[in-house]
Design a protein around this motif. Structure first.
Motif, mmCIF file in Angstrom:
data_model
loop_
_atom_site.group_PDB
_atom_site.id
_atom_site.type_symbol
_atom_site.label_atom_id
_atom_site.label_comp_id
_atom_site.label_asym_id
_atom_site.label_seq_id
_atom_site.Cartn_x
_atom_site.Cartn_y
_atom_site.Cartn_z
ATOM 1 N N ASP A 53 1.073 -1.204 0.077
ATOM 2 C CA ASP A 53 0.029 -0.112 0.092
ATOM 3 C C ASP A 53 1.026 1.162 0.162
ATOM 4 O O ASP A 53 1.426 1.878 1.104
ATOM 5 N N GLN A 54 1.083 1.672 -1.242
ATOM 6 C CA GLN A 54 2.196 2.880 -1.302
ATOM 7 C C GLN A 54 1.643 4.136 -0.415
ATOM 8 O O GLN A 54 2.408 4.834 0.134
ATOM 9 N N GLN A 55 0.531 4.331 -0.526
ATOM 10 C CA GLN A 55 -0.032 5.681 0.529
ATOM 11 C C GLN A 55 0.033 5.471 1.802
ATOM 12 O O GLN A 55 0.620 6.256 2.604
ATOM 13 N N ALA A 56 -0.382 3.977 2.442
ATOM 14 C CA ALA A 56 -0.137 3.906 3.728
ATOM 15 C C ALA A 56 1.407 4.101 3.930
ATOM 16 O O ALA A 56 1.763 4.482 5.156
ATOM 17 N N ASP B 176 2.393 7.599 4.044
ATOM 18 C CA ASP B 176 2.203 8.114 5.436
ATOM 19 C C ASP B 176 2.897 7.875 6.610
ATOM 20 O O ASP B 176 3.232 8.611 7.568
ATOM 21 N N VAL B 177 3.307 6.515 6.832
ATOM 22 C CA VAL B 177 3.991 6.106 7.993
ATOM 23 C C VAL B 177 5.626 6.709 7.962
ATOM 24 O O VAL B 177 6.210 7.048 9.199
ATOM 25 N N ILE B 178 6.033 6.620 6.963
ATOM 26 C CA ILE B 178 7.299 7.210 6.744
ATOM 27 C C ILE B 178 7.417 8.816 7.057
ATOM 28 O O ILE B 178 8.400 9.079 7.845
ATOM 29 N N LEU C 7 13.117 -0.090 4.213
ATOM 30 C CA LEU C 7 12.142 0.314 4.576
ATOM 31 C C LEU C 7 10.720 -0.148 3.902
ATOM 32 O O LEU C 7 9.807 -0.539 4.540
ATOM 33 N N GLU C 8 10.776 -0.390 2.624
ATOM 34 C CA GLU C 8 9.629 -0.753 1.571
ATOM 35 C C GLU C 8 9.498 -2.343 2.006
ATOM 36 O O GLU C 8 8.711 -2.832 2.285
ATOM 37 N N HIS C 9 10.563 -3.121 2.090
ATOM 38 C CA HIS C 9 10.706 -4.577 2.360
ATOM 39 C C HIS C 9 10.242 -4.974 3.732
ATOM 40 O O HIS C 9 9.644 -5.899 4.009
ATOM 41 N N SER C 10 10.401 -4.027 4.668
ATOM 42 C CA SER C 10 9.833 -4.232 6.064
ATOM 43 C C SER C 10 8.457 -3.857 6.378
ATOM 44 O O SER C 10 7.930 -4.112 7.385
ATOM 45 N N PHE C 11 7.798 -3.032 5.498
ATOM 46 C CA PHE C 11 6.521 -2.533 5.384
ATOM 47 C C PHE C 11 5.573 -3.660 5.411
ATOM 48 O O PHE C 11 5.774 -4.256 4.384
ATOM 49 N N TYR C 12 4.677 -3.566 6.386
ATOM 50 C CA TYR C 12 3.545 -4.907 6.251
ATOM 51 C C TYR C 12 2.389 -4.175 6.887
ATOM 52 O O TYR C 12 2.232 -3.678 7.981
ATOM 53 N N VAL C 13 1.063 -4.655 6.026
ATOM 54 C CA VAL C 13 -0.163 -4.300 6.612
ATOM 55 C C VAL C 13 -0.818 -5.818 7.041
ATOM 56 O O VAL C 13 -1.005 -6.733 5.997
ATOM 57 N N PRO C 14 -1.216 -6.055 8.171
ATOM 58 C CA PRO C 14 -1.603 -7.219 8.680
ATOM 59 C C PRO C 14 -3.018 -7.691 7.983
ATOM 60 O O PRO C 14 -3.730 -6.601 7.667
#
Length: 680
Positions: A74-77, A80-82, A541-548
């Motif tokens: 989710d690019q937008q999410a 936002d978190v970054i 950062l991208e590889h670590s990003f996760y939405v359950p």
């Protein structure tokens, strides 16, 4: 089941077709680049460019029908978190910001420090490298010698009234887009010609670019006149010293500082070869149109290794330790053929000649291991070999470590066998010997030729220039290859041009004798792994990003514990004065153990506080509750599984340290300590 099998087969067939088409595009692109270098006529180039356009259009159609590689991203999410959790923010934001400049907030600053520390341990300490820290300011002479002053350029034009500068090729491309859009009745022949010019925009000479600007009447803002195109050097120029007479640059790379210090490094290493030097530092490039977040910026962190080796002995003593490492290798042949990367061990790759030599292969495999260690997904990592049209003329072999991100495949580490080029040019420019030597196992008898000048005749012939001629003859005498060429030319022609002077046969004599040779002298080759740390950080950062899956509102940064900005959070279950001394005690014990930690004793629910730490990637959390006051145990939570254990307070520092260092695993801890129900 049959339907699923058919769908999988169709997906594989589509992937094969896309890979083959990508290979055709790569091959055609390389062919066009070669034609452009040959300065062929536009009408000769046109059919090749048209064919490339058709291939790209076909690829775009096929890719639309293919599912995205990571449709969970989710690019937008992510964006936002970054920003909201202050990983990365625009520099000088309240003043409007500056393109290509970014600040790292507290989480990313700690993440970068941990990645660099892991890099230092993985390479510098484990390989016993010599680390240096060279100045960012570099004198012009150094970068003139390396070729940066002459070649590190883009074409620019300047608005004669406002002084604003823009890239000439971009202005030409934009003008053609506007012209085609505003002229709907344009003939197909004229449109094709314009598109051909547009595709070649970055290949025109200064004179050709100026002629095109004149032909199309391209103007600046509000019709302002533009200057003739000129080369803009991408280095930041400055003056060194108050007089303003000494020109310098902010370095565009860190490597030159290591090259010019080679002789001192060799002596420091006891004149033992081979050896490696390393440096972590900043590079600066005045990018015209920076874009892509941390992927193309004006100031960036680099970590570079220069491994100096005998050009005839590129084996590596530790190669066997990585020979069985399986790698994804996108070599020249598959790029131009099937488009499907090879999967093989590094041992196979070197044995088959896919990778040029053991030392280059060793560092490629060690880079793969480093990436895995910091948390890069190995399924989204490959090594792509430079095509012949990309490779520098002096390079023996070059491979880029590429990481797949939302921007596609991004080059993050370059691995280049640069041969002897760098040391050679600095030696020639300064008159400093960059030779190294190695003792032979057994002395060997060799024929030695020396050149002896007729000093009287040289002095009489060249008068005030005799010192220059004698120095040139002495230089030739010390270079075995140069001396051999000098002798053959003298024998054949009766004279030799040397440093602009004609030396005739009667001015020199050649003396031949036998000597015992105890050592071999050589100009070392350089094998260079060069890491772009900003790009690696962004990919991480991208590889670590996760939405359950079970909570689309939540965001988790799944950093590996060894690089996570904060290793452990410490909570109180609820506001209770008796909890606070224990919270402070645990935090202090973690700090004493060298484990970064953060306490969160706000009044929010424990679930919301867990979620907040998940967003910054904290792998472990300790919660002090009412049972803690009774039995001195706490709840320890693991971020990714969200499972919890009941652990004595006294065991917490050692357990967290072991988990972060990799000395123990969460499964090991689960076998030792009782599990508890997850707290909401």
């Amino acid at each position: 089941a049959a339907d699923a099998g058919n769908a999988a087969a169709e997906a594989d067939a589509l992937a094969d077709e896309i890979s083959a088409l990508e290979a055709q595009i790569t091959k055609k692109g390389a062919e066009i680049k070669t034609l452009k270098k040959s300065k062929v006529a536009a009408e000769t180039l046109k059919p090749h460019v048209d064919e490339l356009g058709e291939l790209r259009a076909r690829l775009a159609e096929l890719q639309k029908s293919q599912s995205p590689a990571d449709d969970n991203f989710d690019q937008q999410a992510f964006n936002d978190v970054i920003i909201e959790r202050m990983f990365i923010i625009p520099s000088f934001e309240i003043h409007g910001g500056v393109k290509g400049l970014f600040d790292l907030g507290p989480p990313c600053c700690a993440l970068k420090a941990n990645v660099l520390e892991t890099w230092r341990q993985h390479f510098i300490l484990e390989e016993n490298m010599l680390e240096m820290e060279c100045t960012n300011l570099t004198p012009k002479a150094v970068l003139q010698t390396s070729g940066h002053v002459e070649k590190f350029t883009d074409q620019m034009v300047k608005d004669q009234e406002t002084g604003e500068c823009k890239r000439a090729d971009h202005m030409l491309e934009d003008f053609i887009d506007d012209l085609i859009e505003k002229t709907p009745n344009m003939s197909s022949e004229e449109k094709d010609e314009l598109l051909l010019i547009q595709r070649q925009a970055d290949a025109f000479s200064l004179d050709e670019m100026h002629a095109l600007f004149q032909r199309f009447g391209i103007k600046g803002e509000d019709g302002h006149e533009l200057s003739k195109p000129f080369d803009f050097n991408l280095m930041f120029e400055t003056k060194i010293g108050p007089e303003g007479t000494s020109i310098g640059y902010l370095r565009p790379e860190t490597a030159q500082g290591l090259f010019v210090n080679f002789k001192r490094l060799l002596n420091f290493n006891g004149k033992q070869m081979p050896f490696a030097a390393a440096q972590i530092g900043l590079g600066f490039r005045n990018e015209i149109a920076p874009r892509g977040g941390l992927l193309r910026v004006r100031e960036f962190c680099m970590a570079e290794i220069e491994h100096f080796v005998n050009p005839n002995k590129k084996s590596h003593p530790k190669f066997e330790s990585v020979a069985n490492k399986t790698m994804v290798l996108f070599d020249q042949t598959t790029q131009l053929g099937t488009g499907r990367p090879l999967v093989m061990t590094m041992g196979e790759a070197v044995e088959k000649g896919t990778v040029n030599n053991e030392t280059l292969g060793y560092f490629m495999a060690r880079t793969q291991l480093f990436m895995e260690k910091i948390g890069i997904n190995p399924a989204r990592l490959r090594f792509r070999q430079h095509l012949q049209t990309e490779m520098a003329h002096y390079a023996a072999d070059c491979w880029d470590c590429e990481i797949h991100t939302s921007y596609g495949w991004v080059e993050c580490v370059g691995h280049a066998d640069r041969a002897c080029y760098d040391l050679m040019v600095h030696a020639e420019a300064t008159g400093t010997s960059m030779e190294a030597s190695e003792r032979l196992p057994e002395p060997v008898e060799i024929d030695v030729v020396t050149v002896e000048p007729n000093r009287k005749l040289v002095g009489k012939t060249f008068k005030k220039d005799q010192k220059t001629v004698l120095a040139a003859l002495e230089k030739v005498s010390k270079d075995e290859d140069a001396l051999g060429h000098f002798e053959k030319t003298m024998e054949a022609a009766g004279s030799v041009e040397l440093e602009g002077f004609t030396v005739t046969k009667d001015m020199v004599s050649f003396k031949k004798e036998k000597k015992m040779k105890h050592e071999e002298k050589f100009l070392p080759s350089v094998i260079e792994p060069s890491f772009g740390m900003g790009r690696i950080l962004y990919a991480l950062l991208e590889h670590s990003f996760y939405v359950p899956e079970d909570n689309k509102e939540a965001v988790v940064m799944r950093f590996s514990p060894n690089v996570a900005p904060v290793k452990c959070a410490v909570f109180n279950l609820q506001s209770n004065g008796d909890f606070m001394p224990v919270v402070r005690q645990i935090a202090a014990s973690l700090t004493a153990a060298g484990m970064s930690n953060k306490t969160d004793t706000s009044g929010q629910s424990i679930g919301k506080r867990y979620a907040r730490t998940d967003e910054v990637g904290t792998p472990y959390g300790v919660t002090v509750d009412f049972d803690t006051l009774k039995d001195s145990t706490v709840t320890l939570r693991e971020r990714d599984s969200q499972s919890q254990l009941r652990v004595p307070i006294a065991d917490v520092p050692a357990l967290i340290t072991g988990l972060v260092k990799g000395w123990t695993t969460w499964n090991d801890a689960g076998a030792k300590y009782p599990a508890v129900e997850r707290q909401a």
